[in-house]
Design a protein around this motif. Structure first.
Motif, PDB file in Angstrom:
ATOM      1  N   ALA A 109       0.838  -1.206   0.000  1.00  0.00           N
ATOM      2  CA  ALA A 109       0.000   0.000   0.000  1.00  0.00           C
ATOM      3  C   ALA A 109       0.871   1.253   0.000  1.00  0.00           C
ATOM      4  CB  ALA A 109      -0.932  -0.010   1.216  1.00  0.00           C
ATOM      5  N   LYS A 110       1.936   1.227   0.760  1.00  0.00           N
ATOM      6  CA  LYS A 110       2.857   2.371   0.816  1.00  0.00           C
ATOM      7  C   LYS A 110       3.494   2.613  -0.554  1.00  0.00           C
ATOM      8  CE  LYS A 110       7.126   3.884   3.007  1.00  0.00           C
ATOM      9  NZ  LYS A 110       8.290   3.428   3.770  1.00  0.00           N
ATOM     10  N   ALA A 111       3.877   1.546  -1.232  1.00  0.00           N
ATOM     11  CA  ALA A 111       4.468   1.678  -2.563  1.00  0.00           C
ATOM     12  C   ALA A 111       3.468   2.312  -3.527  1.00  0.00           C
ATOM     13  CB  ALA A 111       4.924   0.315  -3.076  1.00  0.00           C
ATOM     14  N   GLN A 112       2.211   1.906  -3.430  1.00  0.00           N
ATOM     15  CA  GLN A 112       1.178   2.509  -4.277  1.00  0.00           C
ATOM     16  C   GLN A 112       1.001   3.989  -3.947  1.00  0.00           C
ATOM     17  OE1 GLN A 112       0.826   0.461  -6.936  1.00  0.00           O
ATOM     18  NE2 GLN A 112      -1.329   0.973  -6.891  1.00  0.00           N
ATOM     19  N   ALA A 113       1.065   4.303  -2.665  1.00  0.00           N
ATOM     20  CA  ALA A 113       0.892   5.695  -2.224  1.00  0.00           C
ATOM     21  C   ALA A 113       2.054   6.570  -2.688  1.00  0.00           C
ATOM     22  CB  ALA A 113       0.752   5.757  -0.707  1.00  0.00           C
ATOM     23  N   GLN A 114       3.205   5.981  -2.895  1.00  0.00           N
ATOM     24  CA  GLN A 114       4.376   6.743  -3.290  1.00  0.00           C
ATOM     25  C   GLN A 114       4.644   6.699  -4.796  1.00  0.00           C
ATOM     26  OE1 GLN A 114       7.287   4.877  -0.716  1.00  0.00           O
ATOM     27  NE2 GLN A 114       7.032   6.460   0.840  1.00  0.00           N
ATOM     28  N   ASP A 115       3.862   5.909  -5.512  1.00  0.00           N
ATOM     29  CA  ASP A 115       4.071   5.759  -6.954  1.00  0.00           C
ATOM     30  C   ASP A 115       3.640   7.027  -7.685  1.00  0.00           C
ATOM     31  OD1 ASP A 115       4.218   5.019  -9.601  1.00  0.00           O
ATOM     32  OD2 ASP A 115       3.121   3.138  -9.339  1.00  0.00           O
ATOM     33  N   GLU A 116       4.575   7.680  -8.301  1.00  0.00           N
ATOM     34  CA  GLU A 116       4.285   8.946  -8.984  1.00  0.00           C
ATOM     35  C   GLU A 116       3.459   8.741 -10.245  1.00  0.00           C
ATOM     36  OE1 GLU A 116       6.815  12.073  -8.907  1.00  0.00           O
ATOM     37  OE2 GLU A 116       7.488  11.623  -6.889  1.00  0.00           O
ATOM     38  N   LYS A 117       3.374   7.500 -10.730  1.00  0.00           N
ATOM     39  CA  LYS A 117       2.554   7.204 -11.914  1.00  0.00           C
ATOM     40  C   LYS A 117       1.064   7.182 -11.569  1.00  0.00           C
ATOM     41  CE  LYS A 117       6.220   4.363 -13.824  1.00  0.00           C
ATOM     42  NZ  LYS A 117       6.642   2.981 -14.087  1.00  0.00           N
ATOM     43  N   VAL A 118       0.774   7.043 -10.281  1.00  0.00           N
ATOM     44  CA  VAL A 118      -0.607   6.973  -9.802  1.00  0.00           C
ATOM     45  C   VAL A 118      -1.087   8.392  -9.509  1.00  0.00           C
ATOM     46  CG1 VAL A 118      -2.098   6.070  -7.960  1.00  0.00           C
ATOM     47  CG2 VAL A 118      -0.203   4.683  -8.816  1.00  0.00           C
ATOM     48  N   LYS A 119      -2.341   8.659  -9.854  1.00  0.00           N
ATOM     49  CA  LYS A 119      -2.901   9.996  -9.623  1.00  0.00           C
ATOM     50  C   LYS A 119      -2.902  10.331  -8.136  1.00  0.00           C
ATOM     51  CE  LYS A 119      -5.813  10.052 -13.672  1.00  0.00           C
ATOM     52  NZ  LYS A 119      -7.141  10.279 -14.211  1.00  0.00           N
ATOM     53  N   LEU A 120      -2.830  11.629  -7.857  1.00  0.00           N
ATOM     54  CA  LEU A 120      -2.735  12.109  -6.481  1.00  0.00           C
ATOM     55  C   LEU A 120      -3.874  11.574  -5.613  1.00  0.00           C
ATOM     56  CD1 LEU A 120      -1.365  13.840  -4.350  1.00  0.00           C
ATOM     57  CD2 LEU A 120      -2.701  15.787  -5.165  1.00  0.00           C
ATOM     58  N   GLN A 132      -5.625   8.892  -5.920  1.00  0.00           N
ATOM     59  CA  GLN A 132      -5.398   7.469  -5.668  1.00  0.00           C
ATOM     60  C   GLN A 132      -4.282   7.272  -4.646  1.00  0.00           C
ATOM     61  OE1 GLN A 132      -6.908   4.564  -6.842  1.00  0.00           O
ATOM     62  NE2 GLN A 132      -8.471   6.085  -7.285  1.00  0.00           N
ATOM     63  N   ARG A 133      -3.224   8.058  -4.763  1.00  0.00           N
ATOM     64  CA  ARG A 133      -2.126   7.954  -3.804  1.00  0.00           C
ATOM     65  C   ARG A 133      -2.620   8.284  -2.401  1.00  0.00           C
ATOM     66  NH1 ARG A 133       2.002  11.350  -7.114  1.00  0.00           N
ATOM     67  NH2 ARG A 133       2.261  12.332  -5.110  1.00  0.00           N
ATOM     68  N   GLU A 134      -3.488   9.281  -2.295  1.00  0.00           N
ATOM     69  CA  GLU A 134      -4.058   9.624  -0.982  1.00  0.00           C
ATOM     70  C   GLU A 134      -4.883   8.462  -0.435  1.00  0.00           C
ATOM     71  OE1 GLU A 134      -6.231  13.191  -1.840  1.00  0.00           O
ATOM     72  OE2 GLU A 134      -4.467  14.462  -1.627  1.00  0.00           O
ATOM     73  N   SER A 135      -5.644   7.821  -1.309  1.00  0.00           N
ATOM     74  CA  SER A 135      -6.458   6.674  -0.885  1.00  0.00           C
ATOM     75  C   SER A 135      -5.572   5.531  -0.410  1.00  0.00           C
ATOM     76  CB  SER A 135      -7.347   6.199  -2.033  1.00  0.00           C
ATOM     77  OG  SER A 135      -8.286   7.187  -2.376  1.00  0.00           O
ATOM     78  N   TRP A 136      -4.480   5.283  -1.138  1.00  0.00           N
ATOM     79  CA  TRP A 136      -3.563   4.218  -0.727  1.00  0.00           C
ATOM     80  C   TRP A 136      -2.859   4.578   0.571  1.00  0.00           C
ATOM     81  CZ3 TRP A 136      -4.126  -0.484  -1.930  1.00  0.00           C
ATOM     82  CH2 TRP A 136      -4.639  -0.858  -3.166  1.00  0.00           C
ATOM     83  N   ALA A 137      -2.603   5.852   0.794  1.00  0.00           N
ATOM     84  CA  ALA A 137      -1.998   6.278   2.064  1.00  0.00           C
ATOM     85  C   ALA A 137      -2.959   6.001   3.220  1.00  0.00           C
ATOM     86  CB  ALA A 137      -1.632   7.758   2.010  1.00  0.00           C
ATOM     87  N   ARG A 138      -4.265   6.210   2.984  1.00  0.00           N
ATOM     88  CA  ARG A 138      -5.260   5.887   4.018  1.00  0.00           C
ATOM     89  C   ARG A 138      -5.271   4.382   4.296  1.00  0.00           C
ATOM     90  NH1 ARG A 138      -8.331   9.733   1.479  1.00  0.00           N
ATOM     91  NH2 ARG A 138      -9.615   8.210   0.385  1.00  0.00           N
ATOM     92  N   VAL A 139      -5.182   3.583   3.236  1.00  0.00           N
ATOM     93  CA  VAL A 139      -5.130   2.130   3.416  1.00  0.00           C
ATOM     94  C   VAL A 139      -3.906   1.755   4.250  1.00  0.00           C
ATOM     95  CG1 VAL A 139      -4.797  -0.081   2.232  1.00  0.00           C
ATOM     96  CG2 VAL A 139      -6.439   1.573   1.325  1.00  0.00           C
ATOM     97  N   ALA A 140      -2.753   2.329   3.920  1.00  0.00           N
ATOM     98  CA  ALA A 140      -1.520   2.037   4.670  1.00  0.00           C
ATOM     99  C   ALA A 140      -1.666   2.441   6.133  1.00  0.00           C
ATOM    100  CB  ALA A 140      -0.332   2.758   4.025  1.00  0.00           C
TER     101      ALA A 140
END
Length: 111
Positions: A43-54, A56-64
């Motif tokens: 989840a952290k990797a998804q949150a930090q992936d610059e290819k992913v829209k902001l 989505q990254r925020e959502s993955w940060a919440r999951v993490a």
């Protein structure tokens, strides 16, 4: 043959059972936390992936962050029902994030 009083025998068995439960509970905790650490890394990797829209990254940060809360709960208490609820909520969060990602990806491909 040495006779052991029943009270002593019962107390010994209870002590043994308590020790077994502690050991089994600790192993369950350790295994659960290890699995959750792996999920956290993903989840952290998804949150930090610059290819992913902001968003989505925020959502993955919440999951993490939620995964961290679950790990903390497991480390401080062992409540199987609460753990099940926490894991159900985690699955819901992941499903929400992945569903939004599919919608956004599909929406951008059609434009």
């Amino acid at each position: 043959m040495v006779k052991i009083p029943r009270n002593s025998m019962l107390k010994n068995r209870v002590r043994k059972l308590r020790t077994e439960v502690k050991v089994d509970t600790q192993k369950i905790r350790d295994d659960a936390i290890k699995s959750l650490q792996e999920l956290f890394k993903l989840a952290k990797a998804q949150a930090q992936d610059e290819k992913v829209k902001l968003k989505q990254r925020e959502s993955w940060a919440r999951v993490a962050a939620y995964i961290c809360q679950i790990m903390n709960g497991i480390a401080t208490r062992i409540d199987e029902q609460q753990i099940d609820k926490d894991l159900d909520r985690l699955e819901e969060l992941i499903n929400e994030v992945t569903a939004k990602n599919k919608t956004q990806t599909t929406g951008t491909e059609n434009q």
